[in-house]
Write a protein that holds these residues in place. Structure first.
Motif, PDB file in Angstrom:
ATOM      1  N   PRO A  35       0.832  -1.213   0.000  1.00 45.65           N
ATOM      2  CA  PRO A  35       0.000   0.000   0.000  1.00 45.65           C
ATOM      3  C   PRO A  35       0.861   1.255   0.000  1.00 45.65           C
ATOM      4  N   THR A  36       0.409   2.258  -0.708  1.00 48.22           N
ATOM      5  CA  THR A  36       1.108   3.536  -0.722  1.00 48.22           C
ATOM      6  C   THR A  36       0.073   4.641  -0.590  1.00 48.22           C
ATOM      7  N   VAL A  37       0.532   5.817  -0.213  1.00 49.81           N
ATOM      8  CA  VAL A  37      -0.370   6.959  -0.017  1.00 49.81           C
ATOM      9  C   VAL A  37       0.138   8.111  -0.878  1.00 49.81           C
ATOM     10  N   ASN A  38      -0.767   8.718  -1.610  1.00 50.40           N
ATOM     11  CA  ASN A  38      -0.386   9.840  -2.472  1.00 50.40           C
ATOM     12  C   ASN A  38      -0.014  11.058  -1.635  1.00 50.40           C
ATOM     13  N   SER A  39       0.899  11.864  -2.170  1.00 48.24           N
ATOM     14  CA  SER A  39       1.213  13.143  -1.537  1.00 48.24           C
ATOM     15  C   SER A  39      -0.018  14.036  -1.618  1.00 48.24           C
TER      16      SER A  39
ATOM     17  N   GLY B   1      -6.323   9.146   7.094  1.00 48.73           N
ATOM     18  CA  GLY B   1      -6.137  10.284   7.983  1.00 48.73           C
ATOM     19  C   GLY B   1      -4.874  11.029   7.614  1.00 48.73           C
ATOM     20  N   TYR B   2      -4.573  12.071   8.396  1.00 45.65           N
ATOM     21  CA  TYR B   2      -3.432  12.929   8.090  1.00 45.65           C
ATOM     22  C   TYR B   2      -2.648  13.231   9.371  1.00 45.65           C
ATOM     23  N   GLN B   3      -1.344  13.240   9.240  1.00 43.47           N
ATOM     24  CA  GLN B   3      -0.454  13.570  10.345  1.00 43.47           C
ATOM     25  C   GLN B   3       0.098  14.972  10.110  1.00 43.47           C
TER      26      GLN B   3
ATOM     27  N   GLY C 190      -4.095  -2.993  10.106  1.00 40.32           N
ATOM     28  CA  GLY C 190      -3.398  -2.695  11.345  1.00 40.32           C
ATOM     29  C   GLY C 190      -2.005  -2.113  11.180  1.00 40.32           C
ATOM     30  N   THR C 191      -1.510  -2.033   9.943  1.00 41.95           N
ATOM     31  CA  THR C 191      -0.202  -1.439   9.681  1.00 41.95           C
ATOM     32  C   THR C 191      -0.392  -0.074   9.032  1.00 41.95           C
ATOM     33  N   LEU C 192       0.335   0.933   9.517  1.00 43.63           N
ATOM     34  CA  LEU C 192       0.227   2.284   8.969  1.00 43.63           C
ATOM     35  C   LEU C 192       1.244   2.481   7.849  1.00 43.63           C
ATOM     36  N   TYR C 193       0.745   2.980   6.720  1.00 39.14           N
ATOM     37  CA  TYR C 193       1.596   3.336   5.588  1.00 39.14           C
ATOM     38  C   TYR C 193       1.455   4.842   5.361  1.00 39.14           C
ATOM     39  N   TYR C 194       2.601   5.546   5.239  1.00 39.88           N
ATOM     40  CA  TYR C 194       2.592   7.005   5.168  1.00 39.88           C
ATOM     41  C   TYR C 194       2.949   7.502   3.769  1.00 39.88           C
ATOM     42  N   GLY C 195       2.375   8.646   3.419  1.00 40.10           N
ATOM     43  CA  GLY C 195       2.733   9.317   2.189  1.00 40.10           C
ATOM     44  C   GLY C 195       3.928  10.231   2.401  1.00 40.10           C
TER      45      GLY C 195
END
Length: 332
Positions: A148-152, A177-179, A222-227
């Motif tokens: 999995p990947t997250v777009n900018s 969500g967003y950090q 359950g695993t976080l993937y970050y953009g």
């Protein structure tokens, strides 16, 4: 006659038995392609032979963009190809018997010597899919992973007003969500995690530059993937000074006193003959050490309007804060 009839019936039974056995053998020879459960984010490997198809079952709980990483090595033939495709779950049974089905994704691996690869992305809505590998070569080994990947985030904007910064950006369908982080000293600190695409930061220090960054994240099983971080620099303008006192005397002078604006570089003062400040009689710049100013040689019995604002020198340029409230007085 009965003997001939008996012989014919016996022959038919033998022929029928042979045909049934032949059909049974042919049916047994139709092998179901190898099918595995895909472990998302984990590299999986195997061997594949000429025109064989390997199926990986993929369960997607919500809209997700995946990075496809496919590598094929130790290829025996000098001429080969590998194609990759993804189909919906309901097309699986038709696909394994060779029927044409609609492909959600299709791509071909690139060749280089005895090495073959594919790197790309695919976005899938929630559902169950099958990832298919098909290779034309005598024998080879492969590695495959879906991560999995997250777009900018796009159109990230940070706007300041007084001691507040308002953040907003375009919401990404593939983010859960967003950090948000802000630099304090030489490091970034977490401000919040939010599902919204806007956020307000309050009580910031005037005359200071803040670096603020935002990135999306995806919670996949359950695993976080970050953009990728998207960063903005924001300058908090000086606070508007307050004119504490305005006075005049018989020497035709008007004096003002104001409250200081912390950490500013200086002040700009304007005197005008009207409240719209389109008839300015004074436009004066003073250092931050000043807290009062007296304008001389004004006209007796004439009403004047006064305002003041602070500025900060940033990279050789003056960045101004808001004007104070306007004060007026009739000159003696």
């Amino acid at each position: 006659m009965k003997r001939i009839t008996h012989l014919i019936i016996t022959a038919l039974i033998i022929i029928s038995t042979v045909c049934v056995n032949t059909l049974t053998v042919n049916a047994a020879e139709v092998k179901k392609p190898r099918t595995y459960d895909m472990v998302i984010g984990v590299n999986q490997s195997g061997k594949i032979t000429d025109n064989e198809r390997v199926y990986y079952k993929v369960s997607v709980p919500s809209y997700t963009t995946f990075v496809i990483d496919y590598d094929e090595v130790n290829i025996v033939d000098s001429h080969w190809y590998s194609d990759l495709s993804i189909i919906n779950e309901e097309d699986y049974n038709n696909s394994i018997i060779g029927k044409d089905v609609t492909k959600v994704f299709s791509g071909n691996a690139k060749q280089s010597g005895s090495y073959e690869w594919y790197d790309g992305k695919v976005s899938l809505y929630s559902g169950t899919y099958y990832f298919i590998i098909r290779s034309q070569c005598s024998d080879s080994e492969y590695n495959i992973s879906l991560t999995p990947t997250v777009n900018s985030i796009s159109n990230f904007k940070a706007t300041s007003s007084n001691n507040i910064v308002k953040l907003n950006w375009v919401k990404d369908l593939g983010s859960d969500g967003y950090q948000i982080q802000m630099n304090v000293g030489n490091e970034y600190i977490d401000l919040t995690d939010t599902k919204s695409n806007n956020y307000t930061i309050s009580n910031l220090e005037p005359c200071k530059i803040y670096n603020i960054r935002v990135r999306g994240y995806k919670n996949f099983n359950g695993t976080l993937y970050y953009g990728i971080w998207n960063e903005q620099s924001v300058f908090i303008k000086p606070n508007a000074p307050v004119i504490k006192k305005i006075s005049t005397n018989k020497k035709h002078q008007i004096k003002i006193k104001w409250s200081t604006s912390k950490k500013c570089s200086g002040y700009q003062i304007q005197y005008s003959k009207n409240k719209y400040f389109n008839s300015i009689v004074l436009n004066k710049t003073l250092s931050s050490k000043n807290t009062s100013y007296t304008k001389t040689k004004l006209s007796k019995n004439k009403k004047y309007y006064v305002r003041i604002r602070a500025y900060k020198n940033i990279n050789g340029q003056k960045v101004y804060g808001n004007w104070s409230a306007t004060k007026s007085i009739k000159c003696k």
